[in-house]
Design a protein around this motif. Structure first.
Motif, PDB file in Angstrom:
ATOM      1  N   ASP A 161      41.741  47.886  34.951  1.00 44.14           N
ATOM      2  CA  ASP A 161      42.839  47.413  35.787  1.00 44.14           C
ATOM      3  C   ASP A 161      42.373  46.446  36.866  1.00 44.14           C
ATOM      4  OD1 ASP A 161      41.409  49.488  36.922  1.00 44.14           O
ATOM      5  OD2 ASP A 161      43.072  50.174  38.147  1.00 44.14           O
ATOM      6  N   ILE A 162      41.059  46.268  36.987  1.00 43.31           N
ATOM      7  CA  ILE A 162      40.481  45.329  37.951  1.00 43.31           C
ATOM      8  C   ILE A 162      39.328  44.588  37.275  1.00 43.31           C
ATOM      9  CG2 ILE A 162      39.181  45.092  40.108  1.00 43.31           C
ATOM     10  CD1 ILE A 162      40.691  47.453  41.217  1.00 43.31           C
ATOM     11  N   ILE A 163      39.314  43.266  37.430  1.00 39.01           N
ATOM     12  CA  ILE A 163      38.218  42.458  36.902  1.00 39.01           C
ATOM     13  C   ILE A 163      37.625  41.659  38.053  1.00 39.01           C
ATOM     14  CG2 ILE A 163      37.518  40.652  35.293  1.00 39.01           C
ATOM     15  CD1 ILE A 163      39.896  41.341  33.542  1.00 39.01           C
ATOM     16  N   THR A 164      36.309  41.730  38.220  1.00 40.75           N
ATOM     17  CA  THR A 164      35.628  40.905  39.219  1.00 40.75           C
ATOM     18  C   THR A 164      34.641  39.990  38.502  1.00 40.75           C
ATOM     19  OG1 THR A 164      34.006  42.684  39.575  1.00 40.75           O
ATOM     20  CG2 THR A 164      35.857  42.549  41.114  1.00 40.75           C
ATOM     21  N   ALA A 165      34.605  38.732  38.940  1.00 42.48           N
ATOM     22  CA  ALA A 165      33.704  37.737  38.363  1.00 42.48           C
ATOM     23  C   ALA A 165      32.772  37.230  39.456  1.00 42.48           C
ATOM     24  CB  ALA A 165      34.495  36.591  37.738  1.00 42.48           C
ATOM     25  N   GLY A 166      31.544  36.863  39.077  1.00 42.93           N
ATOM     26  CA  GLY A 166      30.518  36.597  40.067  1.00 42.93           C
ATOM     27  C   GLY A 166      30.504  35.218  40.702  1.00 42.93           C
ATOM     28  N   GLY A 167      29.959  34.220  40.023  1.00 44.97           N
ATOM     29  CA  GLY A 167      29.685  32.933  40.650  1.00 44.97           C
ATOM     30  C   GLY A 167      30.891  32.030  40.798  1.00 44.97           C
ATOM     31  N   LEU A 168      30.659  30.893  41.458  1.00 36.73           N
ATOM     32  CA  LEU A 168      31.721  29.928  41.711  1.00 36.73           C
ATOM     33  C   LEU A 168      32.372  29.434  40.422  1.00 36.73           C
ATOM     34  CD1 LEU A 168      29.999  27.860  44.524  1.00 36.73           C
ATOM     35  CD2 LEU A 168      32.171  29.056  44.768  1.00 36.73           C
ATOM     36  N   ASP A 204      34.646  32.328  32.850  1.00 38.69           N
ATOM     37  CA  ASP A 204      34.448  33.621  32.180  1.00 38.69           C
ATOM     38  C   ASP A 204      35.671  34.510  32.355  1.00 38.69           C
ATOM     39  OD1 ASP A 204      31.191  33.702  31.630  1.00 38.69           O
ATOM     40  OD2 ASP A 204      31.751  32.552  33.390  1.00 38.69           O
ATOM     41  N   LEU A 205      36.257  34.498  33.550  1.00 39.50           N
ATOM     42  CA  LEU A 205      37.464  35.282  33.780  1.00 39.50           C
ATOM     43  C   LEU A 205      38.614  34.768  32.924  1.00 39.50           C
ATOM     44  CD1 LEU A 205      39.181  37.384  35.252  1.00 39.50           C
ATOM     45  CD2 LEU A 205      39.562  35.671  37.054  1.00 39.50           C
ATOM     46  N   GLY A 206      38.786  33.455  32.891  1.00 35.53           N
ATOM     47  CA  GLY A 206      39.872  32.886  32.086  1.00 35.53           C
ATOM     48  C   GLY A 206      39.747  33.260  30.628  1.00 35.53           C
ATOM     49  N   LEU A 207      38.532  33.171  30.092  1.00 45.08           N
ATOM     50  CA  LEU A 207      38.326  33.537  28.688  1.00 45.08           C
ATOM     51  C   LEU A 207      38.565  35.020  28.450  1.00 45.08           C
ATOM     52  CD1 LEU A 207      35.156  31.408  27.811  1.00 45.08           C
ATOM     53  CD2 LEU A 207      37.536  30.948  27.178  1.00 45.08           C
ATOM     54  N   ARG A 208      38.196  35.865  29.417  1.00 39.89           N
ATOM     55  CA  ARG A 208      38.444  37.297  29.257  1.00 39.89           C
ATOM     56  C   ARG A 208      39.950  37.577  29.226  1.00 39.89           C
ATOM     57  NH1 ARG A 208      35.502  41.947  29.845  1.00 39.89           N
ATOM     58  NH2 ARG A 208      33.919  40.594  28.935  1.00 39.89           N
ATOM     59  N   LEU A 209      40.728  36.873  30.049  1.00 39.77           N
ATOM     60  CA  LEU A 209      42.180  37.065  30.032  1.00 39.77           C
ATOM     61  C   LEU A 209      42.778  36.600  28.703  1.00 39.77           C
ATOM     62  CD1 LEU A 209      43.117  35.918  33.655  1.00 39.77           C
ATOM     63  CD2 LEU A 209      42.921  38.265  32.791  1.00 39.77           C
ATOM     64  N   VAL A 210      42.281  35.476  28.198  1.00 37.48           N
ATOM     65  CA  VAL A 210      42.766  34.985  26.906  1.00 37.48           C
ATOM     66  C   VAL A 210      42.447  36.006  25.816  1.00 37.48           C
ATOM     67  CG1 VAL A 210      42.498  33.190  25.151  1.00 37.48           C
ATOM     68  CG2 VAL A 210      42.577  32.558  27.569  1.00 37.48           C
TER      69      VAL A 210
END
Length: 331
Positions: A161-168, A173-179
């Motif tokens: 229910d929560i996703i955290t991504a590291g660098g700038l 990586d977050l966008g691809l995980r949502l896709v």
């Protein structure tokens, strides 16, 4: 790969919150990536597959309200994203808990990128949970939120229910995980190929550098640190370090770890690997020579320590990061 979770009525409502100094390239990049995924999904989805589309909007954190956006996300899957903060350490904003906690309670997927995790942590939603942020923010983050299980080695932590991504640039990586989550692995891979990005398998420790703390206020430990940075490539022992600090062995270890968050041995390993990374990037020395230069007589032991810290073998690290290696390939 993550199994696709198709939303009701085919809509995934994505809200990107903006705030002072938010990274604009991340905001617009995410919008472009998710909109491109919409096109790929519509083109490639099989007959009978449910329709899915990302509906992406941005709102200023000072003007948005839960009630306003909640009416727009009824009967849909919803995602709220806190983008990175560029060039400034995020300050405390009183509005974050009032915004994010109600959304989270309603089932909204909450995401942060880079320094955005500091804002997310203000809500308490990360307490006793794994999370990541930019490696350079580790000390500040732990000072503010010691209750969070921070892991800066990871570029992305998906905790459901929560996703955290590291660098700038971890917005990619977050966008691809949502896709992948909402449209499936096939659309994710198509989107990654279109943007010419690695679809997964990266870790933040590939890129992070050793940034020890020198502002802890313990003069004896600081003296030992300065000595270590001068003599790191010599045969060293913990008793030698303690002697330099003029402390008894157990006292030295306890105070050293309290000041640097590393044991003396781990600190020395990090320091030596940091120097080795520089030599791999900027010289043509072979691995055995580099191991010897940074204080390892056994090249095999050096390889094991290097991979444990960076996540890559020395050979793979040089292949990925050395500009000299790329020049040699061209020639």
């Amino acid at each position: 790969m993550t199994k696709a979770v198709h939303p009701q009525k085919g809509r995934v409502s994505v809200l990107i919150l903006t705030y002072p100094h938010a990274q604009q390239s991340a905001i617009f990049g995410l919008m472009d990536l998710l909109n491109a995924a919409n096109d790929f999904y519509q083109r490639d989805r099989g007959k009978g597959s449910p329709e899915c589309v990302f509906s992406v909007v941005t709102r200023d954190v000072d003007t948005v309200s839960f009630e306003q956006e909640d009416s727009c996300t009824a009967c849909t899957d919803s995602v709220v994203i806190i983008p990175p903060c560029l060039g400034h350490t995020p300050k405390e904003f009183a509005s974050w808990p009032h915004l994010l906690s109600p959304w989270h309670q309603k089932g909204t997927l909450i995401c942060s990128i880079c320094a955005g995790a500091l804002y997310l942590a203000q809500t308490g939603l990360l307490d006793d949970r794994p999370a990541t942020t930019h490696w350079s923010l580790e000390e500040e983050f732990l000072k503010r939120h010691p209750e969070v299980k921070l892991n800066i080695d990871k570029l992305l932590i998906d905790d459901g229910d929560i996703i955290t991504a590291g660098g700038l640039m971890a917005w990619v990586d977050l966008g691809l995980r949502l896709v992948e989550r909402f449209m499936g692995s096939a659309t994710m891979l198509t989107t990654a190929r279109f943007f010419l990005v690695d679809p997964g398998g990266r870790e933040q420790r590939y890129y992070s550098s050793f940034s020890p703390s020198f502002g802890h206020g313990d003069a004896a430990i600081l003296k030992a640190q300065h000595w270590l940075h001068k003599h790191f490539n010599e045969p060293l022992t913990v008793p030698m370090m303690a002697n330099e600090a003029c402390l008894e062995g157990r006292t030295f270890i306890r105070r050293f770890q309290a000041a640097t968050r590393l044991t003396p041995s781990k600190y020395l390993q990090q320091l030596r690997v940091s120097k080795a990374r520089e030599l791999m990037e900027l010289s043509r020395m072979n691995i055995e020579e580099i191991a010897w230069q940074v204080g390892y007589e056994d090249a095999s032991a050096f390889r094991r320590v290097f991979q444990a810290i960076t996540g890559l073998t020395p050979r793979d690290y040089r292949k990925r990061f050395s500009p000299l290696n790329r020049i040699d390939e061209v020639l």
